[in-house]
Scaffold this motif. Structure first.
Motif, PDB file in Angstrom:
ATOM      1  N   ALA A 138      27.966  -9.756  -0.921  1.00  0.00           N
ATOM      2  CA  ALA A 138      26.924  -8.697  -0.900  1.00  0.00           C
ATOM      3  C   ALA A 138      25.512  -8.895  -1.062  1.00  0.00           C
ATOM      4  O   ALA A 138      25.281  -9.901  -1.932  1.00  0.00           O
ATOM      5  CB  ALA A 138      27.340  -7.595  -1.984  1.00  0.00           C
ATOM      6  N   VAL A 139      24.600  -8.319  -0.420  1.00  0.00           N
ATOM      7  CA  VAL A 139      23.212  -8.313  -0.648  1.00  0.00           C
ATOM      8  C   VAL A 139      22.688  -7.058  -1.271  1.00  0.00           C
ATOM      9  O   VAL A 139      22.983  -6.188  -0.994  1.00  0.00           O
ATOM     10  CB  VAL A 139      22.586  -8.814   0.833  1.00  0.00           C
ATOM     11  N   VAL A 140      22.002  -7.338  -2.561  1.00  0.00           N
ATOM     12  CA  VAL A 140      21.191  -5.895  -2.929  1.00  0.00           C
ATOM     13  C   VAL A 140      19.642  -6.282  -3.106  1.00  0.00           C
ATOM     14  O   VAL A 140      19.342  -7.292  -3.905  1.00  0.00           O
ATOM     15  CB  VAL A 140      21.823  -5.724  -4.297  1.00  0.00           C
ATOM     16  N   ASN A 141      18.873  -5.523  -2.408  1.00  0.00           N
ATOM     17  CA  ASN A 141      17.518  -5.510  -2.448  1.00  0.00           C
ATOM     18  C   ASN A 141      17.007  -4.700  -3.330  1.00  0.00           C
ATOM     19  O   ASN A 141      17.272  -3.529  -3.343  1.00  0.00           O
ATOM     20  CB  ASN A 141      16.899  -5.535  -0.948  1.00  0.00           C
ATOM     21  N   VAL A 142      16.026  -5.005  -4.267  1.00  0.00           N
ATOM     22  CA  VAL A 142      15.265  -3.825  -5.113  1.00  0.00           C
ATOM     23  C   VAL A 142      14.134  -3.585  -4.431  1.00  0.00           C
ATOM     24  O   VAL A 142      13.047  -4.187  -4.189  1.00  0.00           O
ATOM     25  CB  VAL A 142      15.259  -4.561  -6.237  1.00  0.00           C
ATOM     26  N   THR A 143      13.985  -2.183  -3.836  1.00  0.00           N
ATOM     27  CA  THR A 143      12.862  -1.571  -3.396  1.00  0.00           C
ATOM     28  C   THR A 143      12.122  -0.945  -4.338  1.00  0.00           C
ATOM     29  O   THR A 143      11.801  -1.367  -5.316  1.00  0.00           O
ATOM     30  CB  THR A 143      13.088  -0.967  -2.003  1.00  0.00           C
ATOM     31  N   SER A 144      11.829   0.297  -3.851  1.00  0.00           N
ATOM     32  CA  SER A 144      10.830   0.981  -4.885  1.00  0.00           C
ATOM     33  C   SER A 144      10.612   2.551  -4.268  1.00  0.00           C
ATOM     34  O   SER A 144      10.750   2.811  -3.100  1.00  0.00           O
ATOM     35  CB  SER A 144       9.537   0.292  -5.314  1.00  0.00           C
ATOM     36  N   CYS A 145      10.290   3.289  -5.323  1.00  0.00           N
ATOM     37  CA  CYS A 145      10.092   4.760  -4.682  1.00  0.00           C
ATOM     38  C   CYS A 145       8.783   4.665  -4.052  1.00  0.00           C
ATOM     39  O   CYS A 145       8.824   5.539  -3.239  1.00  0.00           O
ATOM     40  CB  CYS A 145      10.001   5.669  -6.004  1.00  0.00           C
ATOM     41  N   ALA A 146       7.841   3.718  -4.160  1.00  0.00           N
ATOM     42  CA  ALA A 146       6.971   3.627  -3.423  1.00  0.00           C
ATOM     43  C   ALA A 146       7.157   3.263  -1.836  1.00  0.00           C
ATOM     44  O   ALA A 146       6.161   3.459  -1.240  1.00  0.00           O
ATOM     45  CB  ALA A 146       6.066   2.332  -3.890  1.00  0.00           C
ATOM     46  N   ALA A 147       8.219   3.009  -1.494  1.00  0.00           N
ATOM     47  CA  ALA A 147       8.510   2.779  -0.121  1.00  0.00           C
ATOM     48  C   ALA A 147       8.870   4.237   0.471  1.00  0.00           C
ATOM     49  O   ALA A 147       8.717   4.347   1.841  1.00  0.00           O
ATOM     50  CB  ALA A 147      10.181   2.280   0.143  1.00  0.00           C
ATOM     51  N   PHE A 148       8.783   5.399  -0.281  1.00  0.00           N
ATOM     52  CA  PHE A 148       9.078   6.449   0.252  1.00  0.00           C
ATOM     53  C   PHE A 148       7.906   7.554   0.112  1.00  0.00           C
ATOM     54  O   PHE A 148       7.927   8.762   0.564  1.00  0.00           O
ATOM     55  CB  PHE A 148      10.397   7.397  -0.466  1.00  0.00           C
ATOM     56  N   MET A 149       6.793   7.279  -0.693  1.00  0.00           N
ATOM     57  CA  MET A 149       5.746   8.211  -0.986  1.00  0.00           C
ATOM     58  C   MET A 149       4.494   7.346  -0.947  1.00  0.00           C
ATOM     59  O   MET A 149       4.612   5.986  -1.455  1.00  0.00           O
ATOM     60  CB  MET A 149       5.963   9.044  -2.076  1.00  0.00           C
ATOM     61  N   GLY A 150       3.621   7.843  -0.685  1.00  0.00           N
ATOM     62  CA  GLY A 150       2.450   7.025  -0.367  1.00  0.00           C
ATOM     63  C   GLY A 150       1.698   7.112  -2.102  1.00  0.00           C
ATOM     64  O   GLY A 150       1.564   8.145  -2.791  1.00  0.00           O
ATOM     65  N   GLN A 151       1.322   5.739  -2.407  1.00  0.00           N
ATOM     66  CA  GLN A 151       0.805   5.670  -3.803  1.00  0.00           C
ATOM     67  C   GLN A 151      -0.577   4.960  -3.902  1.00  0.00           C
ATOM     68  O   GLN A 151      -0.706   3.958  -3.272  1.00  0.00           O
ATOM     69  CB  GLN A 151       1.866   4.833  -4.745  1.00  0.00           C
ATOM     70  N   ALA A 152      -1.431   5.836  -4.520  1.00  0.00           N
ATOM     71  CA  ALA A 152      -2.827   5.371  -4.589  1.00  0.00           C
ATOM     72  C   ALA A 152      -2.942   4.016  -5.299  1.00  0.00           C
ATOM     73  O   ALA A 152      -2.165   3.614  -6.174  1.00  0.00           O
ATOM     74  CB  ALA A 152      -3.862   6.194  -5.164  1.00  0.00           C
ATOM     75  N   TYR A 153      -3.574   3.082  -4.616  1.00  0.00           N
ATOM     76  CA  TYR A 153      -3.914   1.583  -5.192  1.00  0.00           C
ATOM     77  C   TYR A 153      -2.604   0.531  -5.064  1.00  0.00           C
ATOM     78  O   TYR A 153      -2.857  -0.456  -5.603  1.00  0.00           O
ATOM     79  CB  TYR A 153      -4.527   1.760  -6.607  1.00  0.00           C
ATOM     80  N   LEU A 154      -1.732   1.192  -4.187  1.00  0.00           N
ATOM     81  CA  LEU A 154      -0.741   0.220  -4.109  1.00  0.00           C
ATOM     82  C   LEU A 154      -0.488   0.195  -2.589  1.00  0.00           C
ATOM     83  O   LEU A 154       0.764  -0.061  -2.250  1.00  0.00           O
ATOM     84  CB  LEU A 154       0.759   0.856  -4.724  1.00  0.00           C
ATOM     85  N   ALA A 155      -1.013  -0.229  -1.655  1.00  0.00           N
ATOM     86  CA  ALA A 155      -0.949  -0.292  -0.229  1.00  0.00           C
ATOM     87  C   ALA A 155      -0.302  -1.452   0.098  1.00  0.00           C
ATOM     88  O   ALA A 155       0.620  -1.368   0.496  1.00  0.00           O
ATOM     89  CB  ALA A 155      -2.492  -0.281   0.425  1.00  0.00           C
ATOM     90  N   ALA A 156      -0.433  -2.823  -0.718  1.00  0.00           N
ATOM     91  CA  ALA A 156       0.323  -4.031  -0.364  1.00  0.00           C
ATOM     92  C   ALA A 156       1.659  -3.975  -0.934  1.00  0.00           C
ATOM     93  O   ALA A 156       2.638  -3.931  -0.123  1.00  0.00           O
ATOM     94  CB  ALA A 156      -0.458  -5.184  -0.897  1.00  0.00           C
ATOM     95  N   TYR A 157       1.635  -3.502  -1.821  1.00  0.00           N
ATOM     96  CA  TYR A 157       3.060  -3.202  -2.682  1.00  0.00           C
ATOM     97  C   TYR A 157       3.846  -2.051  -1.869  1.00  0.00           C
ATOM     98  O   TYR A 157       5.040  -2.510  -1.698  1.00  0.00           O
ATOM     99  CB  TYR A 157       2.957  -2.821  -4.081  1.00  0.00           C
ATOM    100  N   SER A 158       3.532  -1.135  -1.589  1.00  0.00           N
ATOM    101  CA  SER A 158       4.115   0.176  -0.896  1.00  0.00           C
ATOM    102  C   SER A 158       4.567  -0.397   0.363  1.00  0.00           C
ATOM    103  O   SER A 158       5.599  -0.417   0.720  1.00  0.00           O
ATOM    104  CB  SER A 158       3.309   1.247  -0.493  1.00  0.00           C
ATOM    105  N   SER A 159       3.573  -1.005   1.072  1.00  0.00           N
ATOM    106  CA  SER A 159       4.273  -1.613   2.423  1.00  0.00           C
ATOM    107  C   SER A 159       5.275  -2.566   2.445  1.00  0.00           C
ATOM    108  O   SER A 159       6.101  -2.473   3.290  1.00  0.00           O
ATOM    109  CB  SER A 159       2.771  -2.392   2.931  1.00  0.00           C
TER     110      SER A 159
END
Length: 253
Positions: A138-159
């Motif tokens: 198995a592969v498990v990737n840790v993404t973030s809630c930032a993948a599903f909502m715009g978050q100020a000051y986190l353009a690179a991380y969210s992308s």
């Protein structure tokens, strides 16, 4: 709480293993009986985690690796297989996080974020797939809630986290008829060193920062680690192409 199945005789590679969620994930898998290949740039902290893993009665391999240099990814997987003779789980936990006003983010910070958070997971997965097919792993990737909502000051991380989430689903489709499972966990804010970086952001709009914190509070690191470890094992045999939002409801609305 969902628990991983017996991992005795199996091996997991965990990135970002020196601290925070990576450390907690490695320990959760070690408690299930897995030997762990620990990967991080922080060698001193990694040795400490290795001691904790070995105290649980399993083997630990230390790999001091800078994932920003993504050519290190293939050799890291090869080293884990050379050490243990197999690979049953790849947990992509490592991430970098540079909270910035868009006009103040440097090229190097942007490129490092893309390398560590998105390119490195792909290259690790690419190298791991042949081994995971052999072990029905198995592969498990840790993404973030930032993948599903715009978050100020986190353009690179969210992308990068949005990209990693969609990469998970695309790879799951590509390997729909093969003996491998590919899933992701998308945590909300946790009390980690990464999250603490937001406090150092100068001239930030506090009303925007407050939207990043769930109304129910921060997510417990141990809860996320337990989910990652569960998805890495055969106990999660029904999961493929899933992205589990473990965020105290912040993406609900």
């Amino acid at each position: 709480m969902l628990k991983p199945s017996d991992m005795r005789g199996k091996t997991a590679l965990v990135t970002g293993a020196a601290a925070g969620l990576g450390r907690a994930t490695a320990l959760s898998l070690a408690r299930a009986g897995a030997d762990i290949s620990l990967l991080d740039i922080n060698g001193e902290a990694l040795q400490s985690v290795a001691a904790e893993v070995r105290a649980l009665g399993v083997a630990a391999q230390v790999q001091v690796v800078d994932l920003a240099a993504t050519d290190n990814c293939g050799p890291a997987v090869a080293a884990a297989v050379a050490e243990f003779g197999r690979l049953d789980a790849l947990c992509n936990v490592a991430a970098v996080f540079f909270p910035r006003h868009a006009t103040e983010m440097t090229d190097r910070e942007w490129e490092t974020t893309m390398a560590v958070n998105l390119t490195a997971p792909f290259k690790l997965i690419r190298a791991a797939i042949p081994h995971l097919l052999e072990t029905h792993g198995a592969v498990v990737n840790v993404t973030s809630c930032a993948a599903f909502m715009g978050q100020a000051y986190l353009a690179a991380y969210s992308s990068t986290k949005a990209g990693l989430t969609h990469m998970t689903r695309s790879l799951a489709m590509e390997y729909m008829h093969r003996t491998i499972r590919i899933n992701a966990v998308a945590p909300g804010g946790m009390m980690t060193a990464l999250a603490a970086g937001l406090a150092d952001l100068q001239d930030a709009d506090s009303s925007l920062l407050s939207r990043i914190v769930p109304l129910r509070g921060l997510v417990e690191i141990e809860d996320v680690a337990a989910m990652v470890a569960f998805l890495a094992t055969d106990a999660a045999r029904g999961y493929h192409g899933a992205c589990i939002n473990l965020d105290n409801g912040i993406t609900a609305g």
